[in-house]
Design an enzyme around this catalytic site. Structure first.
Site, PDB file in Angstrom:
ATOM      1  N   ASP A  25     -76.880 -21.856  65.827  1.00  0.00           N
ATOM      2  CA  ASP A  25     -77.868 -22.781  64.690  1.00  0.00           C
ATOM      3  C   ASP A  25     -78.029 -22.002  63.836  1.00  0.00           C
ATOM      4  O   ASP A  25     -77.982 -20.375  64.292  1.00  0.00           O
ATOM      5  CB  ASP A  25     -79.070 -21.816  66.259  1.00  0.00           C
ATOM      6  CG  ASP A  25     -80.273 -21.807  65.162  1.00  0.00           C
ATOM      7  OD1 ASP A  25     -80.801 -22.412  63.751  1.00  0.00           O
ATOM      8  OD2 ASP A  25     -81.448 -22.264  65.275  1.00  0.00           O
ATOM      9  N   LYS A  87     -79.164 -20.937  53.052  1.00  0.00           N
ATOM     10  CA  LYS A  87     -78.697 -22.303  53.583  1.00  0.00           C
ATOM     11  C   LYS A  87     -79.399 -23.663  52.698  1.00  0.00           C
ATOM     12  O   LYS A  87     -79.230 -24.414  52.758  1.00  0.00           O
ATOM     13  CB  LYS A  87     -79.869 -22.502  55.285  1.00  0.00           C
ATOM     14  CG  LYS A  87     -80.045 -23.866  55.592  1.00  0.00           C
ATOM     15  CD  LYS A  87     -80.309 -23.314  57.093  1.00  0.00           C
ATOM     16  CE  LYS A  87     -79.992 -25.007  58.203  1.00  0.00           C
ATOM     17  NZ  LYS A  87     -80.985 -24.837  59.215  1.00  0.00           N
ATOM     18  N   GLU A 187     -81.517 -30.640  64.557  1.00  0.00           N
ATOM     19  CA  GLU A 187     -82.225 -29.268  65.221  1.00  0.00           C
ATOM     20  C   GLU A 187     -82.724 -29.803  66.448  1.00  0.00           C
ATOM     21  O   GLU A 187     -82.736 -29.416  67.683  1.00  0.00           O
ATOM     22  CB  GLU A 187     -82.763 -28.350  64.720  1.00  0.00           C
ATOM     23  CG  GLU A 187     -81.372 -27.251  63.803  1.00  0.00           C
ATOM     24  CD  GLU A 187     -82.060 -26.993  62.168  1.00  0.00           C
ATOM     25  OE1 GLU A 187     -83.167 -26.892  62.057  1.00  0.00           O
ATOM     26  OE2 GLU A 187     -81.256 -26.463  61.779  1.00  0.00           O
ATOM     27  N   ASP A 209     -91.104 -27.548  64.579  1.00  0.00           N
ATOM     28  CA  ASP A 209     -90.182 -26.553  63.879  1.00  0.00           C
ATOM     29  C   ASP A 209     -90.401 -25.565  62.809  1.00  0.00           C
ATOM     30  O   ASP A 209     -90.262 -26.383  62.406  1.00  0.00           O
ATOM     31  CB  ASP A 209     -88.829 -26.383  63.916  1.00  0.00           C
ATOM     32  CG  ASP A 209     -87.929 -25.687  63.901  1.00  0.00           C
ATOM     33  OD1 ASP A 209     -87.590 -24.833  63.696  1.00  0.00           O
ATOM     34  OD2 ASP A 209     -86.748 -25.903  64.100  1.00  0.00           O
TER      35      ASP A 209
END
Ligand code: ADP
Ligand code: MG
Length: 627
Positions: A25, A87, A187, A209
Site C-alpha cells: 500500500d 504520491k 485500493e 477511505d
C-alpha cells in the site's frame, strides 16, 4: 464485455514451493507491506516493530536516503530535502502541481510544463518516481529480510481514481526499485479482498477511505469472485491533516497564539493536535500541554464532545461524494449491503457513527483500517505469484473519466464512457472528410465535456497511407483498449487497405483527483450549453462539407449540366448558407443546408446519370460481360 481472467502463472510450479510475494500500500501519508504466511495475511513490521512506514524521504549528502519515521523528524529542520506526500505529485506536470493549491515547500525545477516535476535537493534533482522508488526500496528490503528471500513480484495498490499517467508513474517507480509488478490493484478492491468479500459475498459494497490527506469513496459490486467498481468519487484535499489543523486552530484560539505564528510552532502544534485526535479515538478527553520555545505556555484539554462539534462539518464534506458515487452507480442507500472502513482517519468513532448513519448500516471495522489495503494486496499477490493454484479471482475496475476522440469541428466523440468496467476494448468507425484524403489525425482526449478544448489531451498520432477515395468512402476503425492496470492503448486501421497505426498512451503527466472532480463537475454544470455547442459545431461542419462538395461539383459539371436560372438559384442558396454558417444558431444553419440540398437535387441526379453514361461510353458491351 471482456472480463479479466487472472491466470495462474504458478500452475505448473512444483507443489509446496512457495513463491515469495508481497502486497504494497503505497500511501500518501503512510505505506505498508504485507504478505501471506502459512495461509494468513499480515503486515510486516520494521525492526522496531512499526508496521506503518511514513511516506517521507529525506535526502542528505553522502548517505543513502532516509525513509519513514527518521525522515519525518527532519521535516521541520530541513523541509527542502524532506519530501512528504510525494504520491500527490505522481504522474503530474509542474503546471498541475502549481494549480493544486496545496502548498509544497520544495524547490521545483522549471521545465515549462513539460514532463515530470523535478525537485532540487542536496543530492541533485529528484523526480516523484525516484522518490517513490526510495519508499518502495525500503519496503522491499523489509519484506525480503523478513521473508528470507527475494520477492518474485508485488501487487501495488493505487486509488481507483488514478489515471493513466499516475498508474504508469507508479509502475515506473516499482521498476526503479527493482520490483516486478504483478498487478496494480485499486485500493477499494484490495480492501474488499481483505475482508474476504471475494469468497462468498454478493451484493453492493461501499468502501469509505479517509486517509491522511485524501478521501475516496468507491461502490463495488461483488458476485462470487467478481469485483466490479461501479463508481468512484472523493476529495483529494480532505483527510486526517484537516482534522489536525482544526484542533491546532482551536488551541491557538484558546491559548491566544497569533495566526501568523512561526512555521515551526505551527508544525509543533499540528503534531500535538494529531496526538490529541488519535487519543480521542479511544478516550473521552485529551490533555493538552502547550509549551512553545518562545515562552507560550497553555494547559487545557479537549473533550470528545468539543472535538465532535469541531469536526462534524468535515465529516459532512465526505457525504456529497458518497451521494455522487451512488448516483453515478444508479443506486440508492438502500441498495448498499455492506460498508467497509479504510484509512487511519476512520478510526475516529465519530466518523464511523456518522457514516454508519448515512448508509444506515454498521460499518465493517474488524480489520485495522490502516492495514486493510495492504492485506488485500498481499492476498492478491499470493494468488498471482501462483501459490494458490485452485483459487481463481476476477477483478474488475472502471475507468474514471471518459476517453474520446476528436472529430471534425473540435467535437469529442466518446469511445469509452466513464465508469466503464475495465479491461475493455471498444471500436468505432470513422471516415474521411475530403475527397482524396490520405491521412487522418487521431487525437485522444479524456474528459466529460463535448468540446475538445474543454477536455484533456492525452495523445496525438497519425494514420498515413489511406488510399485516395471520395470523402466518406474510407472506413477507419479506431480501437481504444484499456488494460487491467488502467493503461490505454489506441489503434487505427483503414479497413479496405489494412494499413494500421497505434500508440500506447503514456502521457508525460496526467490528471489529479481534484482535476477529475472538477472535470466531472464542469460536465454536469455545462451539460446543456455543451450539447448546444456540439450541435452548432456539427451543423457548421456539415455546412462546410456541403459547400465544398457543391463547389467541386459546379467546377466539374456546372458548365454543361446546369441551366443558367438553376445556377443562379443554387448560388443564392449557397451564399445564404455561407453568410449564416458562422452564426450561433444551429437550427438556422440546418435549415439553410436543407434548402441548398433541395435546389441541388436535380443537378445531383443529372450528375449521377452523366457519370454512369460517361463510364459506359466508348466501351463495347463485351467489356461489361467479360469477367
Ligand atoms: P494514507 O492512506 O493517506 O497514507 P492513512 O490511511 O495511513 O493515510 O491515514 C493516516 C491518517 O490517519 C493520519 O491523519 C492519522 O492521524 C490518522 N489516524 C491514524 N490513527 C488514528 C486514530 N487512532 N484516530 C484518528 N486518526 C488516526
Ligand atoms: Mg490509504
Amino acid at each position: 464485455m471482456a472480463l479479466l481472467q487472472i491466470t495462474e502463472p504458478g500452475k505448473s510450479a512444483t507443489p509446496h514451493h512457495h513463491n515469495l510475494a508481497a502486497g504494497i500500500d503505497l500511501g500518501t501519508t503512510n505505506s505498508l507491506v504485507a504478505t501471506v504466511r502459512s495461509g494468513l495475511a499480515e503486515t510486516l513490521p520494521d525492526i522496531e516493530g512499526h508496521h506503518l512506514l511514513p511516506s517521507i524521504v529525506h535526502y542528505a549528502k553522502d548517505t543513502p536516503p532516509l525513509v519513514g519515521t527518521a525522515a519525518k523528524l527532519l521535516a521541520q529542520t530541513d523541509p527542502l530535502n524532506t519530501i512528504v506526500s510525494v504520491k500527490r505529485l505522481m504522474g503530474r506536470g509542474l503546471s498541475d502541481v502549481k494549480t493544486t493549491g496545496t502548498r509544497l515547500p520544495y524547490d521545483f525545477i522549471e521545465n515549462e510544463g513539460q514532463g515530470m516535476p523535478m525537485i532540487r535537493t542536496v543530492v541533485g534533482e529528484r523526480s516523484p518516481v525516484q522518490i517513490s522508488a526510495d519508499i518502495l526500496k525500503t519496503l522491499k528490503q523489509r519484506a525480503e529480510e523478513s521473508l528470507g528471500g527475494d520477492l518474485v513480484g508485488v501487487v501495488i495498490t493505487v486509488p481507483a481514481y488514478f489515471d493513466d499517467a499516475q498508474r504508469q508513474a507508479t509502475k515506473d517507480a516499482a521498476t526503479l526499485a527493482g520490483l516486478k509488478v504483478l498487478r496494480l490493484l485499486n485500493e477499494p478492491t484490495a480492501a474488499a479482498v481483505a475482508y474476504g468479500l471475494d469468497q462468498e459475498a454478493k451484493g453492493i459494497h461501499a468502501i469509505y477511505d479517509l486517509g491522511g490527506g485524501t478521501f475516496d469513496i468507491s461502490i463495488l459490486r461483488l458476485q462470487r469472485g467478481v469485483f466490479e467498481v461501479m463508481a468512484t468519487a472523493g476529495n483529494s484535499a480532505l483527510g486526517g491533516d484537516d482534522f489536525d489543523r482544526l484542533i491546532a486552530q482551536w488551541i491557538m484560539q484558546k491559548a491566544g497564539i497569533a495566526d501568523d505564528a512561526e512555521h515551526r510552532h505551527i508544525r509543533e502544534l499540528l503534531d500535538i493536535a494529531q496526538c490529541a485526535k488519535e487519543t480521542l479515538s479511544t478516550q473521552d478527553t485529551a490533555p493538552l500541554n502547550i509549551q512553545l520555545t518562545d515562552g507560550i505556555n497553555w494547559q487545557g484539554e479537549l473533550t470528545s464532545e468539543q472535538f465532535n462539534t469541531l469536526i462534524d462539518p468535515l465529516i459532512q464534506k465526505t457525504i456529497a461524494p458518497c451521494r455522487r458515487a451512488l448516483r453515478d452507480a444508479g443506486l440508492t442507500i438502500d441498495d448498499i449491503n455492506e460498508v467497509v472502513m479504510v484509512g487511519g482517519s476512520t478510526r475516529m468513532p465519530r466518523v464511523r457513527q456518522k457514516i454508519g448513519d448515512f448508509f444506515k448500516r454498521t460499518p465493517h471495522v474488524n480489520i485495522d483500517p490502516d492495514e486493510v489495503v495492504a492485506i488485500g494486496a498481499a492476498i492478491q499477490a499470493d494468488i498471482l505469484a501462483g501459490n494458490k493454484p485452485d483459487n481463481e479471482m476476477l477483478l474488475l475496475d472502471v475507468n474514471p473519466l471518459s476517453l474520446g476522440i476528436e472529430t471534425m469541428g473540435g467535437v469529442v466523440e466518446k469511445i469509452i464512457p466513464r465508469n466503464t468496467t475495465i479491461p475493455v476494448a471498444r471500436a468505432q468507425d470513422f471516415t474521411t472528410f475530403k475527397d482524396g484524403q490520405i491521412a487522418m489525425a487521431i487525437h485522444v482526449v479524456q474528459g466529460e465535456r463535448e468540446l475538445v478544448l474543454d477536455c484533456r489531451s492525452l495523445a496525438r498520432f497519425e494514420l498515413r497511407g489511406i488510399p485516395p477515395m471520395v470523402a466518406g468512402a474510407a472506413r477507419i476503425r479506431v480501437t481504444y483498449q484499456v488494460d487491467a492496470d488502467g493503461l490505454l492503448s489506441v489503434s487505427a486501421k483503414e479497413e479496405t487497405s489494412g494499413i494500421q497505426s497505434e500508440i500506447i498512451v503514456k502521457p508525460s503527466y496526467g490528471l489529479q483527483d481534484n482535476e477529475i472532480e472538477r472535470m466531472l463537475k464542469d460536465s454536469l454544470e455545462h451539460a446543456k450549453e455543451d450539447s448546444f455547442a456540439r450541435n452548432l459545431r456539427e451543423q457548421q461542419v456539415e455546412a462546410d462539407r456541403v459547400i465544398n462538395a457543391l463547389r467541386a461539383a459546379i467546377t466539374a459539371d456546372g458548365q454543361h449540366l446546369l441551366k443558367h436560372q438553376e445556377f443562379l438559384d443554387i448560388n443564392s442558396k449557397l451564399n445564404e448558407l455561407l453568410s449564416i454558417k458562422e452564426g450561433k444558431n444551429a437550427k438556422v444553419i440546418k435549415k439553410a443546408i436543407e434548402q441548398l440540398d433541395e435546389v441541388t437535387q436535380d443537378f445531383a441526379a443529372r450528375r449521377m446519370d452523366h457519370s454512369i453514361r460517361h463510364a459506359m461510353t466508348g466501351r463495347s458491351v463485351d467489356e461489361f460481360t467479360e469477367n
